[in-house]
Design a protein around this motif. Structure first.
Motif, mmCIF file in Angstrom:
data_model
loop_
_atom_site.group_PDB
_atom_site.id
_atom_site.type_symbol
_atom_site.label_atom_id
_atom_site.label_comp_id
_atom_site.label_asym_id
_atom_site.label_seq_id
_atom_site.Cartn_x
_atom_site.Cartn_y
_atom_site.Cartn_z
ATOM 1 N N ILE A 3 1.115 -4.712 12.757
ATOM 2 C CA ILE A 3 0.637 -6.091 12.046
ATOM 3 C C ILE A 3 1.915 -6.458 10.960
ATOM 4 O O ILE A 3 2.241 -7.546 10.854
ATOM 5 C CB ILE A 3 -0.581 -6.013 11.544
ATOM 6 C CG1 ILE A 3 -1.729 -5.717 12.618
ATOM 7 C CG2 ILE A 3 -0.968 -7.062 10.678
ATOM 8 C CD1 ILE A 3 -2.945 -5.675 12.014
ATOM 9 N N ALA A 4 2.350 -5.077 10.307
ATOM 10 C CA ALA A 4 3.263 -5.563 9.199
ATOM 11 C C ALA A 4 4.464 -6.023 9.688
ATOM 12 O O ALA A 4 5.239 -7.105 9.179
ATOM 13 C CB ALA A 4 3.485 -4.322 8.407
ATOM 14 N N ASP A 5 4.879 -5.568 10.974
ATOM 15 C CA ASP A 5 6.243 -5.943 11.417
ATOM 16 C C ASP A 5 6.082 -7.491 12.285
ATOM 17 O O ASP A 5 6.968 -8.495 12.071
ATOM 18 C CB ASP A 5 6.442 -5.314 12.912
ATOM 19 C CG ASP A 5 6.710 -4.032 12.580
ATOM 20 O OD1 ASP A 5 7.327 -3.646 11.461
ATOM 21 O OD2 ASP A 5 6.560 -2.952 13.515
ATOM 22 N N LEU A 6 4.845 -7.969 12.375
ATOM 23 C CA LEU A 6 4.457 -9.388 12.739
ATOM 24 C C LEU A 6 4.904 -10.509 11.762
ATOM 25 O O LEU A 6 5.325 -11.569 11.752
ATOM 26 C CB LEU A 6 2.964 -9.509 13.235
ATOM 27 C CG LEU A 6 2.731 -11.030 13.867
ATOM 28 C CD1 LEU A 6 3.317 -11.427 14.782
ATOM 29 C CD2 LEU A 6 1.209 -10.769 14.300
ATOM 30 N N PHE A 7 4.345 -9.866 10.635
ATOM 31 C CA PHE A 7 4.489 -10.716 9.483
ATOM 32 C C PHE A 7 6.020 -10.849 8.912
ATOM 33 O O PHE A 7 6.469 -11.804 8.486
ATOM 34 C CB PHE A 7 3.575 -10.376 8.207
ATOM 35 C CG PHE A 7 2.137 -10.798 8.269
ATOM 36 C CD1 PHE A 7 1.852 -12.024 7.786
ATOM 37 C CD2 PHE A 7 1.353 -9.904 8.875
ATOM 38 C CE1 PHE A 7 0.628 -12.310 7.726
ATOM 39 C CE2 PHE A 7 -0.051 -10.385 8.712
ATOM 40 C CZ PHE A 7 -0.520 -11.495 8.274
ATOM 41 N N THR A 8 6.741 -9.787 8.988
ATOM 42 C CA THR A 8 7.920 -9.635 8.676
ATOM 43 C C THR A 8 8.779 -10.770 9.781
ATOM 44 O O THR A 8 9.857 -11.242 9.209
ATOM 45 C CB THR A 8 8.603 -8.149 8.856
ATOM 46 O OG1 THR A 8 7.993 -7.263 8.030
ATOM 47 C CG2 THR A 8 10.050 -8.172 8.866
#
Length: 240
Positions: free
Chosen positions: A74-79
């Motif tokens: 999920i963090a990669d998606l926001f990044t």
């Protein structure tokens, strides 16, 4: 089930296999996800603009999974969307998905029968969600105690159909010979082609409507097709 014969482990896909397939409004998903974005001083970055950026980022993230078997979180998606987020604000996103996470009622009796026959039970899911969410769904539905090993691609470098993802799932259940493992899934690319390319037998559960942008370059030919999970026992008996 009369006996497992050469089958050492059965590993299952999650969404659309252990859960019933649901069509999803991906715009609504992005709107829910956008509620976790931290406020910025950029005036034009309103809630709907955030949602649009996250939707585009999701296409990129899942495109990498499809074409290059690269995992993400999920963090990669926001990044990828160029947005900062607070994990504590993901409640709306979790609540959006929660109704789609119910375990198929046929899972527990199937898994009990497999384990009674000495067959290990595993899970391998392409997901950006954290392990805790998936484990929580299984615990909520009373089947977590029947899983011998589970792998979520958010915590490994690869996604299906990479052979390395299937190997990670085999390692998780303690299986060593892919020819003695069976993979059960709803996708002809990720699950069927991927499993057979990794040396496992593949069983297709053809109930899902796969979005066009998630269909891979190849449709695999399953070793068996089942209309429901309960039919899997007859397939394994026949192979035994």
């Amino acid at each position: 089930m009369s006996g497992a014969g050469p089958v050492e482990a059965v590993i299952f896909d999650w969404g659309g296999t252990l859960t019933r397939w649901h069509d999803v409004d991906f715009h609504a998903e992005s709107v829910a996800l956008a509620q976790a974005v931290l406020a910025t001083p950029t005036r034009e970055d309103d809630h709907h603009a955030h949602a649009a950026r996250l939707h585009r980022a999701g296409s990129v993230i899942w495109g990498r999974s499809r074409d290059h078997q690269r995992s993400a979180t999920i963090a990669d998606l926001f990044t990828e969307a160029g947005l900062d987020h607070d994990p504590d604000l993901l409640a709306a996103y979790y609540e959006f998905w929660e109704p789609h996470t119910a375990t198929d009622p046929e899972v527990r009796p199937l898994w009990e029968a497999l384990r009674a026959a000495g067959v290990k039970v595993g899970v391998l899911s392409n997901t950006i969600w954290p392990r805790a969410w998936h484990v929580g769904f299984f615990e909520r539905d009373g089947v977590a105690d029947l899983i011998d090993g589970d792998v979520y691609t958010s915590e490994i470098p690869w996604t299906k159909p990479s052979p390395l993802a299937f190997r990670a799932a085999m390692d998780a259940v303690g299986a060593t010979d892919p020819a003695r493992c069976v993979y059960v899934g709803d996708r002809l690319y990720d699950d069927v082609w991927g499993a057979r390319n990794a040396g496992l037998r593949a069983v297709h559960v053809p109930h899902s409507t796969i979005p066009a942008d998630q269909v891979g370059h190849t449709e695999g030919e399953p070793d068996a097709v089942v209309g429901s999970l309960s039919e899997l026992l007859d397939v394994l008996d026949a192979w035994a």
